[in-house]
Design a protein around this motif. Structure first.
Motif, short mmCIF file in Angstrom:
data_model
loop_
_atom_site.label_atom_id
_atom_site.label_comp_id
_atom_site.label_asym_id
_atom_site.label_seq_id
_atom_site.Cartn_x
_atom_site.Cartn_y
_atom_site.Cartn_z
N VAL A 71 -1.59 -4.13 -0.57
CA VAL A 71 -1.37 -2.46 -0.28
C VAL A 71 -2.55 -2.10 1.24
O VAL A 71 -2.97 -2.94 1.34
CB VAL A 71 -2.29 -1.45 -0.89
N GLN A 119 1.75 0.92 -3.83
CA GLN A 119 1.05 1.67 -2.73
C GLN A 119 2.50 3.24 -2.53
O GLN A 119 3.40 3.17 -3.25
CB GLN A 119 1.22 1.09 -1.82
N ARG A 124 -1.88 4.36 0.86
CA ARG A 124 -2.85 3.61 -0.64
C ARG A 124 -2.75 3.83 -1.91
O ARG A 124 -1.44 3.52 -2.80
CB ARG A 124 -3.46 5.22 -0.96
N ALA A 125 -3.45 2.58 -2.67
CA ALA A 125 -2.94 1.83 -3.10
C ALA A 125 -2.75 3.17 -4.80
O ALA A 125 -3.62 3.80 -5.31
CB ALA A 125 -3.63 0.86 -4.75
N ARG A 140 -3.96 6.95 -8.13
CA ARG A 140 -4.33 6.31 -6.49
C ARG A 140 -5.45 6.74 -5.77
O ARG A 140 -6.10 8.23 -6.36
CB ARG A 140 -3.09 7.69 -5.91
N VAL A 144 -7.19 4.75 2.24
CA VAL A 144 -7.10 3.09 1.99
C VAL A 144 -8.21 2.70 2.42
O VAL A 144 -9.43 3.30 2.42
CB VAL A 144 -5.77 3.10 3.02
#
Length: 170
Positions: A71, A119, A124-125, A140, A144
């Protein structure tokens, strides 16, 4: 202890593999090692073209597929997620170029099935699991990167007129 398997020289997998392509032609694979269920992250670079173990994660038990994603924009963070021996979600983040395992974090969401990792549009994951309550649970990152903290878990609301998990038929 399981022996390396085939021409890869990697420890024998005990279940399904998850693969992700990184920049520059590198590929990473995550899986649970046979017998031990320890999560292994391995990589293959285009040159010299051989597989190597990049990281072995702290044993946490569990079973099933280990989800894997790269990601970020560009993708510089490797995210793994899977079920631990207590049936809870465990996830870890690390920098794509490093060969050290990320520290396991606990999602504290009892769930069934495999976790999903991806992502959002900001890089962002995002993690998702189907909870034992029948609802989708999602979290989430706030920012990042491998050190990015996560927001609070959110569960999909129960549909109107339904008092609990959906009933399965058939």
């Amino acid at each position: 202890m399981p022996e390396p398997t085939g021409e890869t020289g990697l420890p024998e997998p005990g279940g399904p593999l998850s693969l992700v392509a990184l920049g520059g032609g590198e590929v990473r694979v995550a899986y649970r090692q046979s017998v031990t269920a320890q999560v292994v992250l391995a990589g293959r670079r285009p040159r010299p073209g051989s597989w190597r173990v990049a990281a072995r994660y702290e044993p946490v038990g569990g079973y099933g597929r280990v989800a894997l994603a790269a990601v970020g924009k560009p993708a510089r963070t490797v995210v793994l997620a899977g079920q631990d021996g207590a049936g809870l979600l465990r996830y870890a983040l690390s920098e794509a170029g490093q060969d050290t395992p990320g520290r396991w974090l606990t999602g504290r969401v009892p769930h069934s099935g495999a976790a999903a990792v991806g992502q959002d549009t900001g890089g962002r994951a995002v993690l998702a699991v189907l909870g034992n309550d029948g609802r989708l649970h999602v979290v989430r990152q706030r920012g990042v990167g491998a050190d990015g903290a996560f927001q609070e878990w959110r569960a999909q609301p129960v549909p109107r007129g339904q008092s609990g998990p959906a009933h399965r038929t058939g």
